[in-house]
Write a protein that holds these residues in place. Structure first.
Motif, PDB file in Angstrom:
ATOM      1  N   ILE A  28       0.834  -1.205   0.000  1.00  0.00           N
ATOM      2  CA  ILE A  28       0.000   0.000   0.000  1.00  0.00           C
ATOM      3  C   ILE A  28       0.869   1.256   0.000  1.00  0.00           C
ATOM      4  N   VAL A  29       1.929   1.254   0.795  1.00  0.00           N
ATOM      5  CA  VAL A  29       2.820   2.414   0.855  1.00  0.00           C
ATOM      6  C   VAL A  29       3.532   2.611  -0.478  1.00  0.00           C
ATOM      7  N   ILE A  30       3.911   1.530  -1.146  1.00  0.00           N
ATOM      8  CA  ILE A  30       4.559   1.646  -2.463  1.00  0.00           C
ATOM      9  C   ILE A  30       3.625   2.315  -3.459  1.00  0.00           C
ATOM     10  N   VAL A  31       2.369   1.884  -3.498  1.00  0.00           N
ATOM     11  CA  VAL A  31       1.388   2.490  -4.410  1.00  0.00           C
ATOM     12  C   VAL A  31       1.170   3.962  -4.063  1.00  0.00           C
ATOM     13  N   ALA A  32       1.084   4.269  -2.778  1.00  0.00           N
ATOM     14  CA  ALA A  32       0.879   5.661  -2.356  1.00  0.00           C
ATOM     15  C   ALA A  32       2.081   6.534  -2.708  1.00  0.00           C
ATOM     16  N   LEU A  33       3.293   6.008  -2.559  1.00  0.00           N
ATOM     17  CA  LEU A  33       4.481   6.798  -2.894  1.00  0.00           C
ATOM     18  C   LEU A  33       4.573   7.068  -4.390  1.00  0.00           C
ATOM     19  N   VAL A  76      12.913   6.225  -4.534  1.00  0.00           N
ATOM     20  CA  VAL A  76      13.919   5.405  -3.853  1.00  0.00           C
ATOM     21  C   VAL A  76      13.286   4.630  -2.699  1.00  0.00           C
ATOM     22  N   SER A  77      12.400   5.271  -1.952  1.00  0.00           N
ATOM     23  CA  SER A  77      11.719   4.586  -0.848  1.00  0.00           C
ATOM     24  C   SER A  77      10.829   3.462  -1.355  1.00  0.00           C
ATOM     25  N   ALA A  78      10.167   3.683  -2.488  1.00  0.00           N
ATOM     26  CA  ALA A  78       9.329   2.626  -3.061  1.00  0.00           C
ATOM     27  C   ALA A  78      10.165   1.424  -3.477  1.00  0.00           C
ATOM     28  N   VAL A  79      11.354   1.680  -4.021  1.00  0.00           N
ATOM     29  CA  VAL A  79      12.242   0.570  -4.409  1.00  0.00           C
ATOM     30  C   VAL A  79      12.726  -0.193  -3.185  1.00  0.00           C
ATOM     31  N   ILE A  80      13.080   0.526  -2.113  1.00  0.00           N
ATOM     32  CA  ILE A  80      13.555  -0.134  -0.902  1.00  0.00           C
ATOM     33  C   ILE A  80      12.438  -0.958  -0.255  1.00  0.00           C
ATOM     34  N   LEU A  81      11.212  -0.467  -0.319  1.00  0.00           N
ATOM     35  CA  LEU A  81      10.092  -1.187   0.288  1.00  0.00           C
ATOM     36  C   LEU A  81       9.763  -2.496  -0.436  1.00  0.00           C
ATOM     37  N   PHE A 257      32.833   8.261  12.944  1.00  0.00           N
ATOM     38  CA  PHE A 257      33.355   7.129  13.730  1.00  0.00           C
ATOM     39  C   PHE A 257      32.248   6.206  14.232  1.00  0.00           C
ATOM     40  N   TRP A 258      31.029   6.702  14.361  1.00  0.00           N
ATOM     41  CA  TRP A 258      29.948   5.899  14.931  1.00  0.00           C
ATOM     42  C   TRP A 258      29.255   5.014  13.893  1.00  0.00           C
ATOM     43  N   SER A 259      29.376   5.347  12.614  1.00  0.00           N
ATOM     44  CA  SER A 259      28.580   4.656  11.597  1.00  0.00           C
ATOM     45  C   SER A 259      28.922   3.176  11.435  1.00  0.00           C
ATOM     46  N   PRO A 260      30.190   2.734  11.462  1.00  0.00           N
ATOM     47  CA  PRO A 260      30.431   1.285  11.312  1.00  0.00           C
ATOM     48  C   PRO A 260      29.799   0.446  12.410  1.00  0.00           C
ATOM     49  N   ASP A 261      29.877   0.917  13.660  1.00  0.00           N
ATOM     50  CA  ASP A 261      29.286   0.161  14.765  1.00  0.00           C
ATOM     51  C   ASP A 261      27.767   0.092  14.642  1.00  0.00           C
ATOM     52  N   VAL A 262      27.149   1.176  14.222  1.00  0.00           N
ATOM     53  CA  VAL A 262      25.691   1.203  14.111  1.00  0.00           C
ATOM     54  C   VAL A 262      25.226   0.360  12.932  1.00  0.00           C
ATOM     55  N   TYR A 263      25.870   0.523  11.781  1.00  0.00           N
ATOM     56  CA  TYR A 263      25.445  -0.219  10.591  1.00  0.00           C
ATOM     57  C   TYR A 263      25.690  -1.713  10.736  1.00  0.00           C
ATOM     58  N   ASP A 264      26.648  -2.092  11.560  1.00  0.00           N
ATOM     59  CA  ASP A 264      26.936  -3.510  11.744  1.00  0.00           C
ATOM     60  C   ASP A 264      25.848  -4.225  12.539  1.00  0.00           C
ATOM     61  N   GLY A 265      25.158  -3.502  13.426  1.00  0.00           N
ATOM     62  CA  GLY A 265      24.186  -4.152  14.288  1.00  0.00           C
ATOM     63  C   GLY A 265      22.751  -4.098  13.803  1.00  0.00           C
ATOM     64  N   ILE A 266      22.389  -3.067  13.039  1.00  0.00           N
ATOM     65  CA  ILE A 266      20.993  -2.937  12.624  1.00  0.00           C
ATOM     66  C   ILE A 266      20.717  -3.860  11.446  1.00  0.00           C
ATOM     67  N   PRO A 267      19.446  -4.233  11.218  1.00  0.00           N
ATOM     68  CA  PRO A 267      19.111  -5.164  10.123  1.00  0.00           C
ATOM     69  C   PRO A 267      19.505  -4.617   8.754  1.00  0.00           C
ATOM     70  N   THR A 268      19.667  -5.537   7.806  1.00  0.00           N
ATOM     71  CA  THR A 268      20.106  -5.144   6.468  1.00  0.00           C
ATOM     72  C   THR A 268      19.081  -4.263   5.768  1.00  0.00           C
ATOM     73  N   ILE A 269      17.799  -4.601   5.908  1.00  0.00           N
ATOM     74  CA  ILE A 269      16.773  -3.792   5.252  1.00  0.00           C
ATOM     75  C   ILE A 269      16.713  -2.390   5.844  1.00  0.00           C
ATOM     76  N   VAL A 270      17.095  -2.249   7.095  1.00  0.00           N
ATOM     77  CA  VAL A 270      17.118  -0.937   7.725  1.00  0.00           C
ATOM     78  C   VAL A 270      18.383  -0.179   7.340  1.00  0.00           C
ATOM     79  N   THR A 271      19.496  -0.881   7.216  1.00  0.00           N
ATOM     80  CA  THR A 271      20.752  -0.232   6.835  1.00  0.00           C
ATOM     81  C   THR A 271      20.624   0.458   5.482  1.00  0.00           C
ATOM     82  N   THR A 272      19.917  -0.177   4.560  1.00  0.00           N
ATOM     83  CA  THR A 272      19.711   0.422   3.238  1.00  0.00           C
ATOM     84  C   THR A 272      19.016   1.765   3.351  1.00  0.00           C
ATOM     85  N   TYR A 273      18.020   1.822   4.203  1.00  0.00           N
ATOM     86  CA  TYR A 273      17.242   3.061   4.330  1.00  0.00           C
ATOM     87  C   TYR A 273      17.996   4.122   5.116  1.00  0.00           C
ATOM     88  N   VAL A 274      18.641   3.731   6.209  1.00  0.00           N
ATOM     89  CA  VAL A 274      19.363   4.694   7.040  1.00  0.00           C
ATOM     90  C   VAL A 274      20.523   5.321   6.270  1.00  0.00           C
TER      91      VAL A 274
END
Length: 299
Positions: A28-33, A76-81, A257-274
């Motif tokens: 639904i969000v993809i169609v709306a975007l 871009v958000s529609a593609v990621i979704l 300096f904080w980005s490698p530690d954060v990107y390593d722990g969050i899910p892959t689908i979230v890393t793409t968006y962040v």
């Protein structure tokens, strides 16, 4: 349209009991975007957008530049979704791996621990809802024209990213990365708020257009009384402090300096968006600042 979608998703999330509705919400969000992208595309043909239209008392400016970046963010958000809008169809049996079977047959999955872990993102119903929150903040940030709306927009976007980073509640690594992101994001927000307060204290206004005019007039040597009151380095120091906060947000050197530690722990689908949307909106805001300061005529 984004706000209407946000309200409908909130109501649907509160009323539904099935956890597999996340796939339907993502579609639904993809169609709306895509529909919102067409609306923004139609706005590009409005002649008055070349100079810009101020809305909500000058808090936001709608221009061709902002509409173009809005279209890009929506697509871009529609593609990621699409990563969470369709179940992955894996066939390991040779008899059922033909093209006809892949298109028209339904496949059952093995209910073991590995497949359940892989399909965890398909049972999180709040994923599409949080993304719409982030999109609202990104769109507002690109179009902002006031110090107040800058802070509100960046915080609306950042709060959604904090929640999105801790999407897997049972994962200790994801929770730790989200907490790190939240603490450093709060630190960067403090820099942005401090720079905004100093800008307001030195200029007496929160409107970016008025700050551009004051900065231009303060550099004129033939106005001694004005230049004594509005010293250019006062405003420049405030902008530098604000820039430090935004550089923290986009993890640009030397604040990366904080980005490698954060990107390593969050899910892959979230890393793409962040790693994509949060940076696009802030860099578009910087481009709008530069364009407004150097190229937009004042009358």
């Amino acid at each position: 349209m984004l706000i209407s979608l946000l309200i409908l998703l909130l109501l649907s999330n509160a009323l539904t009991l099935r956890r597999d509705k996340s796939i339907l919400f993502s579609r639904i969000v993809i169609v709306a975007l895509i529909s919102t992208s067409f609306l923004a595309w139609n706005n590009l043909y409005i002649k008055s957008l070349e100079k810009g239209i101020a809305i909500y008392g000058g808090l936001f400016n709608v221009t061709t530049f902002t509409q173009t970046f809005n279209i890009f963010i929506f697509l871009v958000s529609a593609v990621i979704l699409t990563l969470t809008a369709f179940y992955p169809r894996k066939v390991s049996i040779k008899e059922y791996s033909s093209l006809y079977d892949l298109l028209f047959l339904k496949f059952s999955y093995n209910k073991n621990t590995i497949s359940n872990k892989i399909g965890e993102q398909f049972r999180i119903i709040e994923y599409a809802l949080i993304i719409v929150f982030i999109l609202c903040g990104s769109v507002f940030l690109i179009s902002t024209a006031d110090l107040v709306s800058i802070f509100l927009s960046i915080e609306l976007q950042s709060y959604g990213l904090y929640i999105l980073s801790t999407l897997y509640r049972d994962s200790e690594l994801s929770t730790g990365s989200g907490l790190t992101y939240f603490l450093l994001g709060g630190l960067s927000s403090c820099f942005i708020l401090l720079g905004s307060a100093l800008l307001y204290a030195n200029s007496g206004t929160t409107s970016l257009d008025n700050i551009y005019v004051i900065t231009s007039m303060s550099e004129v040597n033939s106005l001694p009384y004005l230049t004594n009151w509005y010293e250019p380095y006062y405003l420049h120091l405030s902008l530098i402090i604000m820039s430090v906060g935004f550089l923290f947000k986009v993890s640009a050197a030397p604040f990366h300096f904080w980005s490698p530690d954060v990107y390593d722990g969050i899910p892959t689908i979230v890393t793409t968006y962040v790693a994509i949307i949060a940076k696009i909106s802030i860099f578009a805001f910087f481009l709008e600042l530069v364009y407004s300061y150097y190229f937009r005529p004042y009358r």
